[in-house]
Write an enzyme that holds these catalytic residues in place. Structure first.
Site, PDB file in Angstrom:
ATOM      1  N   ASP A 185      -0.120   6.873  -4.097  1.00 26.12           N
ATOM      2  CA  ASP A 185      -1.309   6.659  -4.933  1.00 26.12           C
ATOM      3  C   ASP A 185      -1.552   7.845  -5.859  1.00 26.12           C
ATOM      4  OD1 ASP A 185      -1.978   4.145  -3.922  1.00 26.12           O
ATOM      5  OD2 ASP A 185      -3.103   5.000  -2.255  1.00 26.12           O
TER       6      ASP A 185
ATOM      7  N   HIS B 112       0.860  -1.185   0.000  1.00 24.75           N
ATOM      8  CA  HIS B 112       0.000   0.000   0.000  1.00 24.75           C
ATOM      9  C   HIS B 112       0.897   1.235   0.000  1.00 24.75           C
ATOM     10  CE1 HIS B 112      -4.055  -1.530   0.121  1.00 24.75           C
ATOM     11  NE2 HIS B 112      -3.739  -2.400   1.073  1.00 24.75           N
ATOM     12  N   ASP B 113       0.247   2.373   0.009  1.00 22.95           N
ATOM     13  CA  ASP B 113       0.933   3.661  -0.080  1.00 22.95           C
ATOM     14  C   ASP B 113       2.103   3.773   0.896  1.00 22.95           C
ATOM     15  OD1 ASP B 113       0.098   6.617  -1.292  1.00 22.95           O
ATOM     16  OD2 ASP B 113       1.123   6.763   0.627  1.00 22.95           O
ATOM     17  N   ILE B 114       1.872   3.409   2.149  1.00 20.73           N
ATOM     18  CA  ILE B 114       2.887   3.589   3.188  1.00 20.73           C
ATOM     19  C   ILE B 114       4.157   2.791   2.898  1.00 20.73           C
ATOM     20  CG2 ILE B 114       1.980   1.744   4.660  1.00 20.73           C
ATOM     21  CD1 ILE B 114       2.694   3.523   7.065  1.00 20.73           C
ATOM     22  N   ASN B 115       4.003   1.616   2.259  1.00 18.96           N
ATOM     23  CA  ASN B 115       5.176   0.805   1.941  1.00 18.96           C
ATOM     24  C   ASN B 115       6.059   1.487   0.909  1.00 18.96           C
ATOM     25  OD1 ASN B 115       2.638  -1.526   2.015  1.00 18.96           O
ATOM     26  ND2 ASN B 115       4.215  -1.544   3.594  1.00 18.96           N
TER      27      ASN B 115
END
Length: 354
Positions: A151, A120-123
């Site tokens: 994103d 996801h975005d945080i990764n």
């Protein structure tokens, strides 16, 4: 696709029969008629059409394959290899429809040793080193940005790539496959900082660089009325203006000074020094600049942001589609008769108004 829709593109969604896009069901919700629709889905889908097709079935996949011949661009955001496993290999689609452009959006890209890892975005913010520069919490953890940087960056770069591919097609007559990753899109956003810090031979100080909280003249301050202002006085001429109205230029000096007047008073007094209000979400639609430019609109008790383009002839967002609302219209492009479509509905190959 929200960006391209804002430019005037016609965008159709192909969704699964069982519930459609997952974002439809994520709260909070907005309403269309009597049905609840996830706000995140609604933001991205206004004015688009929706077809519900069962691509787990060979006949459903064949419908998707045929539809590709009626569109300029196909977007997909599955994990690498999923399209191929569904017998919808982009190379085969382009061989069948030579002018088709296939935009493939993924976390890590279509190749490389990490291509199949879920993310996801945080990764992506972590691997790109963006989070390493973020302000730390009291526990020493990196603060997570309120905007999904990876994103949004990936979406904007994908839209730019599509525009370039469409232009290239006017010269070559050929489509192509676009490989756009969230990681590299994020990396591009942080590229100036990576270059600067690597050239200086050091890592960024979390929350301590000039534009991340380390400079007193670039930050937020609480005012007399409890509201906050943003100060971005980077250039000497702006710093001079701020200094003329404050008792010093250290962070402590500025905190004490800004606490003596209201937000509105400081914004008026220092309007020429890159000083402005820090607004809450429920205040955004009231700001005169945004209203003057029709950048936001209020509908059904919620604030909707318009795509940031000024394209002649482009229309504003339309209604958010219900799942399968336009299946019949979209399949009509394949010259299927109403009876043939009804047969597909009975056999759960497609759904209409699901």
């Amino acid at each position: 696709t929200w960006l391209l829709k804002g430019m005037g593109a016609e965008v159709d969604r192909v969704e699964s029969l069982d519930g459609g896009d997952f974002a439809r069901h994520i709260p909070p919700f907005v309403k269309r008629d009597d049905k609840k629709i996830g706000a995140f889905f609604a933001f991205n889908s206004g004015g688009k059409r929706s077809a519900a097709i069962n691509f787990h079935e060979p006949r459903g996949r064949d419908l998707v394959r045929q539809l590709c011949g009626h569109y300029d661009v196909m977007f997909e955001s599955f994990r690498p290899g999923v399209l191929e496993s569904m017998d919808l290999d982009p190379k085969d689609l382009i061989a069948e429809h030579p002018q088709l452009i296939v935009a493939r959006l993924s976390a890590w890209g279509q190749d490389g040793s990490w291509r199949l890892k879920p993310a996801h975005d945080i990764n992506c913010l972590g691997v790109s080193s963006v989070l390493s520069a973020a302000t730390r919490t009291e526990a020493g953890e990196a603060s997570i940005p309120p905007v999904q940087v990876a994103d949004m960056a990936c979406a904007q770069i994908a839209a730019t790539n599509v525009c370039a591919a469409l232009f290239d097609r006017t010269r070559t007559g050929k489509g192509q496959i676009l490989d756009v990753s969230m990681l590299e899109s994020t990396l591009a956003c942080f590229a100036p900082h990576i270059l600067a810090h690597s050239a200086a031979g050091r890592n960024p100080v979390p929350g301590g660089e000039i534009l991340s909280g380390g400079d007193p003249m670039y930050g937020t301050y609480k005012c007399k009325d409890g509201l906050y202002i943003t100060v971005g006085a980077v250039e000497p001429k702006f710093q001079k203006m701020v200094a003329e109205h404050c008792a010093g230029t250290t962070r402590s000096d500025l905190e004490k000074s800004f606490a003596t007047k209201t937000q509105a008073e400081w914004c008026e007094l220092l309007e020429g020094a890159c000083v402005g209000p820090l607004l809450e979400v429920d205040q955004v639609h009231l700001h005169p600049q945004l209203r003057d430019r029709d950048a936001v609109r209020r509908l059904a008790g919620a604030t909707w942001v318009s795509p940031p383009w000024d394209i002649h002839g482009a229309e504003g967002p339309g209604p958010v589609p219900l799942l399968g609302e336009h299946t019949r219209e979209i399949l009509a492009q394949l010259n299927l008769s109403p009876d043939a479509i009804e047969e597909l509905v009975k056999e759960r190959i497609v759904a209409c108004d699901a």
